[in-house]
Design a protein around this motif. Sequence first.
Motif, PDB file in Angstrom:
ATOM      1  N   GLU A   1      43.560 -32.669 -53.325  1.00 50.38           N
ATOM      2  CA  GLU A   1      42.776 -32.466 -52.098  1.00 50.38           C
ATOM      3  C   GLU A   1      41.412 -33.135 -52.208  1.00 50.38           C
ATOM      4  O   GLU A   1      40.634 -33.126 -51.259  1.00 50.38           O
ATOM      5  CB  GLU A   1      42.547 -30.967 -51.838  1.00 50.38           C
ATOM      6  CG  GLU A   1      43.714 -30.246 -51.219  1.00 50.38           C
ATOM      7  CD  GLU A   1      43.356 -28.827 -50.778  1.00 50.38           C
ATOM      8  OE1 GLU A   1      42.184 -28.426 -50.858  1.00 50.38           O
ATOM      9  OE2 GLU A   1      44.280 -28.110 -50.346  1.00 50.38           O
TER      10      GLU A   1
ATOM     11  N   SER B   1      47.826 -32.113 -37.271  1.00 49.37           N
ATOM     12  CA  SER B   1      47.596 -33.350 -38.018  1.00 49.37           C
ATOM     13  C   SER B   1      46.973 -34.370 -37.075  1.00 49.37           C
ATOM     14  O   SER B   1      46.792 -34.098 -35.879  1.00 49.37           O
ATOM     15  CB  SER B   1      48.913 -33.914 -38.558  1.00 49.37           C
ATOM     16  OG  SER B   1      49.645 -34.545 -37.518  1.00 49.37           O
TER      17      SER B   1
ATOM     18  N   TYR C   1      40.394 -33.668 -48.325  1.00 50.15           N
ATOM     19  CA  TYR C   1      41.460 -33.122 -47.480  1.00 50.15           C
ATOM     20  C   TYR C   1      41.153 -31.688 -47.048  1.00 50.15           C
ATOM     21  O   TYR C   1      41.943 -31.054 -46.389  1.00 50.15           O
ATOM     22  CB  TYR C   1      42.799 -33.146 -48.229  1.00 50.15           C
ATOM     23  CG  TYR C   1      43.477 -34.497 -48.233  1.00 50.15           C
ATOM     24  CD1 TYR C   1      43.980 -35.037 -47.056  1.00 50.15           C
ATOM     25  CD2 TYR C   1      43.621 -35.223 -49.405  1.00 50.15           C
ATOM     26  CE1 TYR C   1      44.629 -36.268 -47.056  1.00 50.15           C
ATOM     27  CE2 TYR C   1      44.264 -36.454 -49.412  1.00 50.15           C
ATOM     28  CZ  TYR C   1      44.762 -36.964 -48.234  1.00 50.15           C
ATOM     29  OH  TYR C   1      45.413 -38.177 -48.234  1.00 50.15           O
TER      30      TYR C   1
ATOM     31  N   CYS D   1      52.220 -28.797 -49.267  1.00 50.10           N
ATOM     32  CA  CYS D   1      50.765 -28.591 -49.369  1.00 50.10           C
ATOM     33  C   CYS D   1      50.402 -27.952 -50.705  1.00 50.10           C
ATOM     34  O   CYS D   1      51.088 -27.028 -51.141  1.00 50.10           O
ATOM     35  CB  CYS D   1      50.287 -27.671 -48.252  1.00 50.10           C
ATOM     36  SG  CYS D   1      50.818 -28.200 -46.619  1.00 50.10           S
TER      37      CYS D   1
ATOM     38  N   THR E   1      43.995 -28.816 -45.622  1.00 45.10           N
ATOM     39  CA  THR E   1      44.579 -29.321 -46.858  1.00 45.10           C
ATOM     40  C   THR E   1      45.279 -30.642 -46.550  1.00 45.10           C
ATOM     41  O   THR E   1      44.941 -31.298 -45.562  1.00 45.10           O
ATOM     42  CB  THR E   1      45.561 -28.276 -47.455  1.00 45.10           C
ATOM     43  OG1 THR E   1      46.093 -28.768 -48.677  1.00 45.10           O
ATOM     44  CG2 THR E   1      46.716 -27.977 -46.499  1.00 45.10           C
ATOM     45  N   ARG E   2      46.209 -31.000 -47.389  1.00 49.67           N
ATOM     46  CA  ARG E   2      47.011 -32.173 -47.068  1.00 49.67           C
ATOM     47  C   ARG E   2      48.462 -31.741 -46.943  1.00 49.67           C
ATOM     48  O   ARG E   2      48.895 -30.768 -47.585  1.00 49.67           O
ATOM     49  CB  ARG E   2      46.876 -33.252 -48.150  1.00 49.67           C
ATOM     50  CG  ARG E   2      47.444 -32.841 -49.463  1.00 49.67           C
ATOM     51  CD  ARG E   2      47.384 -33.893 -50.530  1.00 49.67           C
ATOM     52  NE  ARG E   2      47.839 -33.285 -51.774  1.00 49.67           N
ATOM     53  CZ  ARG E   2      49.114 -33.267 -52.173  1.00 49.67           C
ATOM     54  NH1 ARG E   2      50.050 -33.858 -51.466  1.00 49.67           N
ATOM     55  NH2 ARG E   2      49.465 -32.639 -53.276  1.00 49.67           N
TER      56      ARG E   2
ATOM     57  N   GLN F   1      51.092 -36.807 -47.785  1.00 46.41           N
ATOM     58  CA  GLN F   1      50.052 -37.829 -47.933  1.00 46.41           C
ATOM     59  C   GLN F   1      49.042 -37.868 -46.791  1.00 46.41           C
ATOM     60  O   GLN F   1      48.284 -38.830 -46.694  1.00 46.41           O
ATOM     61  CB  GLN F   1      50.721 -39.210 -48.076  1.00 46.41           C
ATOM     62  CG  GLN F   1      51.650 -39.302 -49.283  1.00 46.41           C
ATOM     63  CD  GLN F   1      52.408 -40.620 -49.326  1.00 46.41           C
ATOM     64  OE1 GLN F   1      51.848 -41.695 -49.243  1.00 46.41           O
ATOM     65  NE2 GLN F   1      53.713 -40.542 -49.456  1.00 46.41           N
ATOM     66  N   VAL F   2      49.031 -36.866 -45.918  1.00 47.18           N
ATOM     67  CA  VAL F   2      48.064 -36.897 -44.813  1.00 47.18           C
ATOM     68  C   VAL F   2      47.314 -35.571 -44.686  1.00 47.18           C
ATOM     69  O   VAL F   2      47.781 -34.523 -45.129  1.00 47.18           O
ATOM     70  CB  VAL F   2      48.756 -37.216 -43.456  1.00 47.18           C
ATOM     71  CG1 VAL F   2      49.334 -38.628 -43.475  1.00 47.18           C
ATOM     72  CG2 VAL F   2      49.815 -36.181 -43.117  1.00 47.18           C
ATOM     73  N   ALA F   3      46.161 -35.644 -44.047  1.00 51.84           N
ATOM     74  CA  ALA F   3      45.354 -34.447 -43.820  1.00 51.84           C
ATOM     75  C   ALA F   3      46.050 -33.530 -42.819  1.00 51.84           C
ATOM     76  O   ALA F   3      46.714 -33.989 -41.893  1.00 51.84           O
ATOM     77  CB  ALA F   3      43.979 -34.848 -43.293  1.00 51.84           C
TER      78      ALA F   3
END
Lengths: 185, 771, 415, 107
Positions: free
Chosen positions: D17, A160, D60, A125, A140-141, A144-146
């Motif tokens: 983000e 997630s 994000y 992150c 945050t991420r 590659q994902v939220a």
Amino acid sequence: MREAVSALGGASYEGFVKSLEIGPLGMISLRAKPGAKGLDKAVKAAVGTSVPALRRMEWTKDRGCGWMSPDEYLLVLPYPEVGRAMAAIAKALGAEHHLAADVSDARAVFRIEGAKADQVLAKLCPVDLAALAPGELRRTRAAQVAAAFWRDEQGYTLVSFRSVGVYVMGLLNHSAMPGSELDQG
Amino acid sequence: MSNVTLRTRCMAAGVYDHGYVLAEERVADHTPGDGRPKKRLWRIRAGKILTATGAIERPLSFAGNDIPGVMLASAVRDYVVNWAVSPGDRTVVVTNNDDAYRTAIALKEAGLEVAAVIDARAEVTGALPARARALGIRIEAGRAIVKVKGGKRVSGVAIGVQAGEGAVLDEIACDAVAMSGGWSPVVHLWSHCGGKLDWDRKHAMFRPDATRPPITHDGSAMVIPAGACNGALTAAEALADAAEAGVAAVKALGLKAKTTPIGKAEVEEEAAMEPVWIMPQGAGPKLRMKMWLDYQNDVKVSDVQLAAREGYNSVEHTKRYTTLGMATDQGKLSNINGLAVLADALAEDIPAVGTTTFRPPYTPVTIGALAGESRGPIFQPLRRSPMHDWHEANSAYMEPVGLWRRPYCYPRAGETHEQAVHREIGNTRANVGLLDASTLGKIIVKGPDAGRFLDMLYTNVMSSLPVGKCRYGLMCNEQGFLSDDGVVIRLSDDSWLCHTTSGGAERIHGWMEDWLQCEWWDWQVFTANVTEQYAQIAVAGPKARAVLEALGGIDVSKAALPFMSFVDGHLAGIPARVHRISFSGELSYEIAVPAGQGLALWEALVAAGAAHGVMPYGTEAMHIMRAEKGFIMIGDETDGTVIPQDLGLDWAISKKKTDYLGKRGQARTYLASPDRWKLAGFETLDGSVIADGAYVVAEGVNANGQRNVQGRVTSTYFSPTLKKGIAMGLLRHAPDRIDEVVEFSVVGGGTVKARVVSPVFLDPKGEKQDA
Amino acid sequence: MKRYSVFAIAREALRHHTGWERAWASPEPKPQYDVVIVGAGGHGLATAYYLGKNHGIRNVAIIEKGWLGGGNTGRNTTIIRSNYLQDPSAAIYDKALQLYETLSQDLNYNVMFSPRGLLMLAQTHHEVRGYLRTVHANGLQGVSTEWISPERVKELVPIINIDGPRYPVLGALYQPRGGTGRHDAVAWGYARACSAMGMDIIQKCEVKGVRSEGGVVTGVDTTKGFIGCRKLGMVVAGHSGQLAEMAGFRLPIEAVALQAMVSEPIKPCMDVVVMANTVHGYMSQSDKGEMVIGGGTDGFNNYTQRGSFHHIEETLRALVETFPMISRLKMLRQWGGIVDMTGDRSPLISKTPLGNCFINCGWGTGGFKSIPGSGWAMAELMAKGEPGPLAEAFNMWRFKEGRFIDESVAAGVAH
Amino acid sequence: MLILECPCCGVMADETELAPGYEAHLKRFGPDSSDEEFEAYMFARKNPKGVHFERWRHAYGCGKWFLAARDTATLEVFGTYPAQVSEPPADIIAKIRAKRPDWKGFK
């Protein structure tokens, strides 16, 4: 009503920290303007906390309310209580403009526990974990994902989307592989 | 200090904008197989960056400076002092500065022979030369190496006058040459983000210009250089400069700095160096052709001079013409010397010629480290529906749809994919099929202004949709091009649920929020993307109702749940919303349940459907069945240049509304033209399948000699239901051309004839879906 | 101008290469020209060259803020192809490719055009259909491309991982005539030929203003004084917006960074160009052995010639997945160029609201491969005052009409 | 690699983000507008080399769009502010004027 199934059925991994999928956890996305009439009451009735300040999370035992954005809150509670809480929110906010959505099944929830739990997240992150305030909910991420997470004494809880639960577990496992600690040496 | 992290074997590879530093750590290169990763990439976001990257010694350009045994003076010194390795028994040191004398002294003190120090300067008076003299080292002032003797290794040097043209005065036997042409500060990290340089005449080097630093997000200086990389070449200067830089860094962070004495270095006074770019100064072409500048790319002094003569005058031209500095060292050894030779050839000042651009990384970084964790199973997120594992366990062949994987078909033993697809279609049309539709986007839109908002978003009217009903809607971008479609249902007086295409959910949700946050921020509307909250299953086919009735819990009769309506309830004990909508043209129910119970419902449907011949079907069967019905598919009939009017969807475009997103765009002349290609169905005269991507040819060629075209196929399949090829496509003036025969292109030449027909091939009245 | 030939090389070898002449002159500007072209990159120089060669207009100055060929001409990944979907694009890019095929002879300058073949991988069914459409379109446009099987892809590119678990290669759009060229040499070759025709290439000369009278351009103010002209061509890629502002109009353009990188040089391992659009990366091997790698553009306005590092990471991830062997290679150098993107990602070769002022810009990621065709079409437009068939569709008024030339359709990207 | 402070949640957000959204303060032209107005709304961009007002979404993070004043030539950020305004706030304008005396202003 059948038993709800969590995203990964409680998968876990023991690396230099322990990662495990938990759940299902009850979650409600509540959208309302900060001053909305009945918002305090709705949150209180649903999870028993006050409305959190910017980026904070309020807790009463296993029920919490997190600040997600200027007009969005995340309510966390035991899965079976979601229906009751939704009804309580509807009652408290009444005709006041709001949107409450049950998102319990839309999420995968993980625990990352151990002395070096922050290293696992730091790899994934773009967040300065040293600057993370106590009681902060950080969106945050993760690669590659939220993702969203919060910290407690034992480690972190990370949320997630459900569909990428296997990917997130893969990330956590990879980042916690023994030998990949960030310690100096 | 506990708040200081020291990372050895860790190179700062680049400084990027706003304090972003990339570093590569060699974690286990030196301990292979110990279970640790070989490399680690650090992405550091720094408030301020202090660089202490040192300086690199420059070679001297004399003939034969590439012969093995010719080394940098500092390298020779490091071998001897740090590693007790002797590069040669008898070394000649050649220099234009005092520092190289340290090498001569170190060699001598280690018991090695120093044949001579060849010093290009006419006067050699410093403390270090004095010490060398005292050790008995021969010093030749004002002299140059004319050429190095030897082939595969150094055997000696011929020396002459530096100010001369290369007449040999003497020859000295030796087996190593230690050369020093002065020092170049390592200014790469300073320069990566635009820090500017100053030419320091005294030391003949570029150093950071403190008045033009690289700046960070707030406009302040981002990099603070310290020591040799800032041009402080001696130990004493470096210590003082470092102390100053530390204080500057602390102050720049808004903190108070304590000045702590850092110690002083006892060093000899150094006399001025003298810039020497070729040796000897007046060397002719023969010697210059043997003076290497870039050792890896074989670039010589003569090459740079040739480039200048031919007009490749910019330093970038010279670099690119000669490949100077383009090897793996990226000019660390060669650039300043090359630049100086170029400046000399152009009779310009070195600073006027300028440097080439410093680009990251400082030294090469392993691509695998840059790719990081993104390999194998975690290369990219792969989105799984709640029934994903069931599909895989039941031999589904999966296809990517965005980041999702969806079953394309479920081949049985011995079946080709095509056979499987045809079986799935046949069974769905005759009995009942199950489709995992969980990937469809689902967005709740709620609030006093939600109806008004949806009326802007969709081309038709959604505010008038009755509670409990479903309506198909189209969304366009502001250009007017069709961007998404789906069924909208009205949940309550002030809330709607919008279905989007698979993979469209995030895009459309973002689109909605964009308009709500940035344009209509006073409208009272909230949205929530609940795509993943639900598993969604289509139960389609004439026996669909019987299967649902077998599960029990909800009255799914035509009377209770007519076409284009929905109902909430419990199906097989699972909380469910059942929609009467159809993308296959069959009697069809789409059932949404909480994702955690999707698999349970799927398995219940498989069990309850067994008596009715239920089979799962995949996306390809879905595509063909919708094409048989003439339903458009976003991404097939649309490609970002198609408007709803092109597809005969005028019925889904409100004539009454004064505005919707895309309405103005559609009014532009080219989009409103009556000559646009419009949707039609096609059937080949011989029953064959039109090739994917084929165009409808027209007579003649255009002004560029390209064959004229008048349309193209958008979806083309063999219809197992109709037992012939069917296609949808776009054709100029299509609605007026039913029954006309047109010709589609064939790859490799020729055409195939097809009749223009209605795009609805099956059940045009919709009796089956309405059953 | 002396011709370059094998005899010249032999002659010069005997006299230490002291007899080579300047490739191009460096004159001071004259007060007035028939045509001034702003921008001595590939497109500007090619425009000047074809003005002279095709239209006999030789009283031309090409003025350049920095050094010739120093913009995007010198910082791209040198790919040349013409497998475009839309008719106007296919026409101009194929014209460019045809000209590239004989450019070295034409200019008497080796531009190292290497028609090694180019593959665009299809890794989803959607992409397969998109490329089949391109094959059909190309066939009708007279552009030779073909659809090839995964097995054939593997034959052409042994280092590729066609069974990638995530995105198996389902086939490829193959253009055997596509390939690469030497970017600098293209600019230099045109510059030399222009100079030989008597045109003035004026470097280190920045335009500070555009002058006009009665709505017709009369010249430009520069750091070397006023330079008058009857016709003005603006060919400055990423800086078109600034120049247009000086001329009093606004463009449908945004300037963004496009990044590229090279690996350390290795032995020859891939003799075609491979583009993988599903995962966003492309790669070829240069004559020096470096793997030349590119990806997508950044998404924000930027004039710094530096991009955001995460795009480099994304590109490398994609290519490591496609070519696993490169994971042990090292990235030697990365850089960014400023590309100008129009509303439909296709270029402008157009008249402008200012009389006798013409613009050529908006090539986005297609700049290098189009140079000869672009120059050809721009020269025709400037000489005649009206566009020829190659340039016609690329006028700047198409946006008002909605007449897009949208190539993203071909990439299999729906929207 | 930009870093921008999200004015909606206060996070100093890494570029990864964020999702970029190009020029800010565009005025929407709908069905009643002329061809020229609509074209300008959709396509004509200031695209300055210098001070630029632009849209970013903390995609994000808190999910909100916000606006930033940033120099496209140096990447210096003068400030960020919520998206619900039709032109840049006075304090941002003042800050830019102080740092860029030659700036021609927001038009």
